[in-house]
Write a protein that holds these residues in place. Structure first.
Motif, PDB file in Angstrom:
ATOM      1  N   HIS A   7      10.855  84.119  55.678  1.00 22.30           N
ATOM      2  CA  HIS A   7      11.060  84.256  54.227  1.00 22.30           C
ATOM      3  C   HIS A   7       9.962  85.161  53.689  1.00 22.30           C
ATOM      4  O   HIS A   7       8.791  84.956  53.991  1.00 22.30           O
ATOM      5  CB  HIS A   7      10.936  82.876  53.559  1.00 22.30           C
ATOM      6  CG  HIS A   7      11.130  82.906  52.074  1.00 22.30           C
ATOM      7  ND1 HIS A   7      12.372  82.779  51.487  1.00 22.30           N
ATOM      8  CD2 HIS A   7      10.250  83.080  51.062  1.00 22.30           C
ATOM      9  CE1 HIS A   7      12.239  82.846  50.174  1.00 22.30           C
ATOM     10  NE2 HIS A   7      10.966  83.034  49.890  1.00 22.30           N
ATOM     11  N   GLY A  36       5.473  79.406  54.228  1.00 24.34           N
ATOM     12  CA  GLY A  36       4.022  79.502  54.079  1.00 24.34           C
ATOM     13  C   GLY A  36       3.518  80.840  53.567  1.00 24.34           C
ATOM     14  O   GLY A  36       2.311  81.104  53.607  1.00 24.34           O
ATOM     15  N   GLY A  37       4.396  81.699  53.060  1.00 21.35           N
ATOM     16  CA  GLY A  37       3.980  83.032  52.627  1.00 21.35           C
ATOM     17  C   GLY A  37       2.977  83.021  51.486  1.00 21.35           C
ATOM     18  O   GLY A  37       1.917  83.650  51.571  1.00 21.35           O
ATOM     19  N   ALA A  60      11.120  73.690  57.527  1.00 23.81           N
ATOM     20  CA  ALA A  60      10.215  74.569  56.776  1.00 23.81           C
ATOM     21  C   ALA A  60       8.768  74.176  57.056  1.00 23.81           C
ATOM     22  O   ALA A  60       7.915  75.030  57.312  1.00 23.81           O
ATOM     23  CB  ALA A  60      10.509  74.474  55.276  1.00 23.81           C
ATOM     24  N   ALA A 220      14.716  67.055  39.836  1.00 26.78           N
ATOM     25  CA  ALA A 220      13.403  67.099  40.506  1.00 26.78           C
ATOM     26  C   ALA A 220      12.435  67.961  39.698  1.00 26.78           C
ATOM     27  O   ALA A 220      11.270  67.606  39.504  1.00 26.78           O
ATOM     28  CB  ALA A 220      13.551  67.651  41.927  1.00 26.78           C
TER      29      ALA A 220
HETATM   30  C1  LIG Z   1      11.986  79.744  47.911  1.00 25.63           C
HETATM   31  S1  LIG Z   1      11.490  78.709  49.208  1.00 25.63           S
HETATM   32  C2  LIG Z   1       9.727  78.793  49.161  1.00 25.63           C
HETATM   33  C3  LIG Z   1       9.164  79.906  49.981  1.00 25.63           C
HETATM   34  C4  LIG Z   1       7.646  79.915  50.063  1.00 25.63           C
HETATM   35  N1  LIG Z   1       7.019  80.084  48.779  1.00 25.63           N
HETATM   36  C5  LIG Z   1       7.174  81.011  51.002  1.00 25.63           C
HETATM   37  O1  LIG Z   1       6.362  81.847  50.600  1.00 25.63           O
HETATM   38  O2  LIG Z   1       7.611  81.000  52.160  1.00 25.63           O
HETATM   39  C6  LIG Z   1      11.770  77.141  48.554  1.00 25.63           C
HETATM   40  C7  LIG Z   1      11.338  75.972  49.463  1.00 25.63           C
HETATM   41  O3  LIG Z   1      11.262  74.836  48.623  1.00 25.63           O
HETATM   42  C8  LIG Z   1      11.774  73.718  49.288  1.00 25.63           C
HETATM   43  N2  LIG Z   1      12.226  72.815  48.233  1.00 25.63           N
HETATM   44  C9  LIG Z   1      13.195  73.020  47.320  1.00 25.63           C
HETATM   45  N3  LIG Z   1      13.308  71.967  46.497  1.00 25.63           N
HETATM   46  C10 LIG Z   1      12.358  71.082  46.891  1.00 25.63           C
HETATM   47  C11 LIG Z   1      11.951  69.804  46.411  1.00 25.63           C
HETATM   48  N4  LIG Z   1      12.549  69.213  45.370  1.00 25.63           N
HETATM   49  N5  LIG Z   1      10.925  69.193  47.036  1.00 25.63           N
HETATM   50  C12 LIG Z   1      10.292  69.786  48.092  1.00 25.63           C
HETATM   51  N6  LIG Z   1      10.649  70.977  48.596  1.00 25.63           N
HETATM   52  C13 LIG Z   1      11.665  71.633  47.993  1.00 25.63           C
HETATM   53  C14 LIG Z   1      12.876  74.268  50.157  1.00 25.63           C
HETATM   54  O4  LIG Z   1      13.086  73.406  51.256  1.00 25.63           O
HETATM   55  C15 LIG Z   1      12.314  75.622  50.573  1.00 25.63           C
HETATM   56  O5  LIG Z   1      11.644  75.558  51.808  1.00 25.63           O
END
Ligand SMILES: C[S@@+](CC[C@H](N)C(=O)[O-])C[C@H]1O[C@@H](n2cnc3c(N)ncnc32)[C@H](O)[C@@H]1O
Length: 312
Positions: A7, A36-37, A60, A220
């Motif tokens: 990602h 983890g980006g 993830a 959430a």
């Molecule tokens: C857009 S991605 C984040 C990418 C991350 N910022 C990166 O740099 O790789 C969104 C992530 O949020 C997690 N996620 C979405 N809703 C969530 C929640 N309510 N609680 C925990 N994790 C959540 C998803 O599983 C996903 O891995």
């Protein structure tokens, strides 16, 4: 199909700049660590940063552990929904230097067919759960159990689908003979409703609507925002990246409300509320990715970043 990279973090320089520009101490909670980006960029930018890395998706979290291994002494990993994690952080009192919510799904989640988030593979199971939450209904279970009115409301609200009612009616008709299990069945229903092959955008908004409901994404977010605010240290910063107008509206209204000095109902002769802002907006205008970023990472297109700093 698997993506070449897990990602690409969106608006990464802006997030790092906003989150680190504070004298507040304590940890930064990355509520959606994904691949983890963003967390990696924060750890690289400041040798003093410590991170709580949260994700509800164990796949993830495994990737984040791998990517963040060189900094593992400065990272705590937590498999949880971010509203639960925010509640946990709040129990420690105002202890956070910063908090990041990068909402929605990662590119990897979209690219792995068996997760069922994408319409690209007709064979994909209609699952769409981000975490191993066995109590939560899958997308197929929703399609097979909600009544026509509830289905129409779901597609309208979370997909802004103009043919929501017709699609709901078609789903109810079809499931009487064959319950929904695979993406192709939903694509077939959409084709009938449109009387042609639906465009990518038409497919995406219906899949997105189901994903938002399956994972209770809006609930959430609404629960987590005030919990994160309260868990921030004075002058701590909250950054949120939204990809959907509904979630962006929730963020925009919350940050505006916290930045007002008076939140009394209009017409009261005397102010009886807190009488001072809880903090200030750091993004007077929403921040969007540049054309160059969108070209390099088309999935960044709909991103909208807002940031807020808690009062001293
Ligand atoms: C857009 S991605 C984040 C990418 C991350 N910022 C990166 O740099 O790789 C969104 C992530 O949020 C997690 N996620 C979405 N809703 C969530 C929640 N309510 N609680 C925990 N994790 C959540 C998803 O599983 C996903 O891995």
């Amino acid at each position: 199909m698997n993506a070449p990279s897990y990602h690409l973090p969106v608006l990464c320089d802006e997030v790092v700049r906003l989150l680190l520009d504070t004298p507040a101490r304590g940890e930064v909670i990355d509520c959606t660590v994904g691949g983890g980006g963003h967390a990696r960029a924060l750890l690289e930018a400041d040798a003093g940063v410590r991170i709580v890395a949260v994700d509800r998706d164990p796949e993830a979290l495994a990737e984040a552990r791998r990517v963040l291994a060189p900094w593992k002494d400065r990272v705590r990993f937590v498999e949880a929904r971010f509203d639960e994690a925010a509640h946990g952080a709040g129990l420690l009192g105002p202890s956070l230097r910063g908090a990041l919510l990068d909402l929605g799904v990662s590119s990897r989640q979209l690219d792995v067919d068996r997760r069922g988030f994408s319409y690209r593979s007709g064979e994909a199971p209609l699952d769409m759960r981000m975490g191993p939450d066995e109590d939560a209904p899958t997308a197929a279970e929703l399609l097979n159990s909600l009544d026509e009115e509830a289905l129409a409301e779901l597609f309208r609200r979370y997909g802004e689908e103009p043919r929501a009612r017709r699609l709901a009616r078609e789903i109810v008709k079809r499931r009487a003979t064959e319950p929904f299990e695979r993406a192709q069945q939903l694509l077939d229903a959409l084709t009938v409703v449109h009387r042609r092959t639906p465009t990518a955008q038409e497919k995406a908004r219906v899949f997105q609507a189901l994903r938002i409901e399956v994972n209770r994404e809006m609930e959430a977010l609404e629960e987590a925002l005030p919990l994160l605010r309260d868990a921030l240290h004075p002058e701590g910063v909250l950054c949120v990246i939204a990809y959907h107008s509904l979630e962006d509206r929730i963020v925009k209204e919350a940050l505006r409300d916290w930045s007002r000095s008076c939140v009394c109902p209009p017409g009261l002769p005397l102010c009886t509320c807190r009488g001072e802002p809880l903090g200030e907006l750091l993004t007077r205008r929403v921040v969007r990715p540049s054309e160059a970023e969108i070209e390099a990472n088309p999935r960044a297109r709909s991103a909208r970043l807002r940031a807020w700093r808690k009062a001293a």
